[in-house]
Enzyme design. Structure first.
Site, PDB file in Angstrom:
ATOM      1  N   ASP A 150       0.836  -1.191   0.000  1.00 42.91           N
ATOM      2  CA  ASP A 150       0.000   0.000   0.000  1.00 42.91           C
ATOM      3  C   ASP A 150       0.876   1.249   0.000  1.00 42.91           C
ATOM      4  O   ASP A 150       2.001   1.225   0.526  1.00 42.91           O
ATOM      5  CB  ASP A 150      -0.895   0.022   1.244  1.00 42.91           C
ATOM      6  CG  ASP A 150      -1.980  -1.039   1.209  1.00 42.91           C
ATOM      7  OD1 ASP A 150      -2.332  -1.480   0.095  1.00 42.91           O
ATOM      8  OD2 ASP A 150      -2.477  -1.422   2.283  1.00 42.91           O
TER       9      ASP A 150
ATOM     10  N   TYR B  19       6.086  -8.571   8.797  1.00 45.56           N
ATOM     11  CA  TYR B  19       5.732  -7.153   8.920  1.00 45.56           C
ATOM     12  C   TYR B  19       5.940  -6.680  10.351  1.00 45.56           C
ATOM     13  O   TYR B  19       5.811  -7.454  11.309  1.00 45.56           O
ATOM     14  CB  TYR B  19       4.251  -6.940   8.590  1.00 45.56           C
ATOM     15  CG  TYR B  19       3.868  -7.214   7.160  1.00 45.56           C
ATOM     16  CD1 TYR B  19       3.901  -6.207   6.194  1.00 45.56           C
ATOM     17  CD2 TYR B  19       3.439  -8.482   6.768  1.00 45.56           C
ATOM     18  CE1 TYR B  19       3.525  -6.462   4.878  1.00 45.56           C
ATOM     19  CE2 TYR B  19       3.064  -8.743   5.462  1.00 45.56           C
ATOM     20  CZ  TYR B  19       3.115  -7.728   4.522  1.00 45.56           C
ATOM     21  OH  TYR B  19       2.744  -7.991   3.223  1.00 45.56           O
TER      22      TYR B  19
ATOM     23  N   ASP C  63      -6.768   2.040   7.656  1.00 42.80           N
ATOM     24  CA  ASP C  63      -5.560   2.800   7.970  1.00 42.80           C
ATOM     25  C   ASP C  63      -5.914   4.283   7.874  1.00 42.80           C
ATOM     26  O   ASP C  63      -7.080   4.644   7.678  1.00 42.80           O
ATOM     27  CB  ASP C  63      -4.394   2.419   7.054  1.00 42.80           C
ATOM     28  CG  ASP C  63      -4.689   2.697   5.577  1.00 42.80           C
ATOM     29  OD1 ASP C  63      -5.683   3.398   5.273  1.00 42.80           O
ATOM     30  OD2 ASP C  63      -3.932   2.210   4.720  1.00 42.80           O
TER      31      ASP C  63
ATOM     32  N   ARG D  89      -4.095  -4.774   7.464  1.00 44.94           N
ATOM     33  CA  ARG D  89      -5.171  -3.842   7.832  1.00 44.94           C
ATOM     34  C   ARG D  89      -6.379  -4.599   8.371  1.00 44.94           C
ATOM     35  O   ARG D  89      -6.974  -4.215   9.377  1.00 44.94           O
ATOM     36  CB  ARG D  89      -5.588  -3.001   6.615  1.00 44.94           C
ATOM     37  CG  ARG D  89      -4.624  -1.863   6.295  1.00 44.94           C
ATOM     38  CD  ARG D  89      -5.147  -1.047   5.139  1.00 44.94           C
ATOM     39  NE  ARG D  89      -5.002  -1.737   3.857  1.00 44.94           N
ATOM     40  CZ  ARG D  89      -5.812  -1.563   2.818  1.00 44.94           C
ATOM     41  NH1 ARG D  89      -6.857  -0.750   2.919  1.00 44.94           N
ATOM     42  NH2 ARG D  89      -5.592  -2.192   1.685  1.00 44.94           N
TER      43      ARG D  89
END
Length: 288
Positions: free
Chosen positions: A39, A67, A81, A174
């Protein structure tokens, strides 16, 4: 000819497509692709293929990823987000004790189901979900099964939880952030996301835009060095021409995808099936 993979360190605010355009300009070539979209707000590892390496992207697309994520509790948004609009806010958030948090996070390890965000690049009847969402078109995204190998708590600060997450491809952090919030009966959104690993591509060995501008070719990784998860198959020199022309070679080996070499030269990726080895993707010219 410029060929190889780049372990690109994508900055915030840049789309994965922007990253491709930058690499195209730096290396003066149109043949560039990437594996595993990030993203725009996310940062970190984005494997980029240049030249003939683009043919081998499919062999690194299934890599597990790691991550580092900061989840902010008390706020929910349309996108999961801070790229989206705020939907709800709750004041005076107090997170549970770390032992309780660990117990809740354990529910999200292993194979789990999740619904990807509506603001994502997933195709719905041939159209990207985020295009439909921006036009306020009603649609549903099917739930999918993903694998979370590990979730480790790195830090707890007031209403922010920092995690390291090791997961399979196709996992939306997310969505994971929102789902963790729901398990705590709290609105939640992803505050920060950094991808620190894609298979053997690690953040500590990644190259920034400035690195590529100053020493671009230094950061080109040989194609076969990025396919080390595939076993090596040594092809007899007498079968090189046949392999490159798509003809099968009879062998005694189990069915699998392999890296094929002959005379210490990387020829490409081969597929062994029913006792025959055939080329799947060639790296060398057919007139080798």
């Amino acid at each position: 000819m410029i060929d190889g993979f780049i372990n690109f360190n994508k900055p915030a605010g840049m789309t994965s497509h922007d990253a491709i355009n930058i690499v195209r300009k730096i290396f003066s070539t149109k043949k560039v692709g990437h594996a595993g979209t990030l993203d725009p707000a996310a940062v970190g590892v984005l494997p980029v293929a240049v030249g003939r390496a683009t043919k081998f992207i499919e062999y690194i697309s299934d890599f597990d990823k790691t991550y580092r994520a900061e989840i902010l509790f008390g706020v929910s948004t349309t996108t999961g987000d801070f790229e989206g609009e705020i939907l709800s806010q709750v004041e005076n958030i107090q997170l549970p004790h770390i032992d309780a948090l660990k117990s809740i996070l354990a529910r999200f390890t292993g194979q789990i189901e999740q619904t990807p965000p509506k603001y994502s690049a997933i195709k719905i009847h041939g159209r990207k979900a985020y295009d439909l969402a921006r036009k306020n078109i009603e649609f549903e995204i099917p739930r999918r099964v993903v694998t979370i190998n590990k979730i480790e708590i790195l830090r707890v600060e007031e209403n922010i939880l920092t995690l390291e997450i090791d997961c399979s491809k196709g996992t939306y952090i997310r969505s994971l952030a929102v789902d963790i919030g729901e398990s705590l009966n709290l609105p939640a959104t992803l505050k920060f996301l950094q991808r620190v690993r894609v298979g053997n591509f690690n953040l500590e060995n990644s190259a920034t835009v400035e690195d590529l501008k100053t020493e671009g070719e230094k950061f080109l990784l040989p194609v076969d060095s990025c396919l080390q998860h595939l076993k090596i198959f040594e092809l007899p020199s007498r079968r090189i021409k046949a392999f490159c022309n798509g003809l099968p070679t009879n062998i005694s080996a189990a069915d699998e995808i392999v890296r094929v070499y002959a005379a210490e030269k990387f020829l490409g990726v081969g597929k062994i099936f029913n006792g025959e080895l055939k080329a799947a993707k060639l790296f060398v010219d057919t007139n080798f």
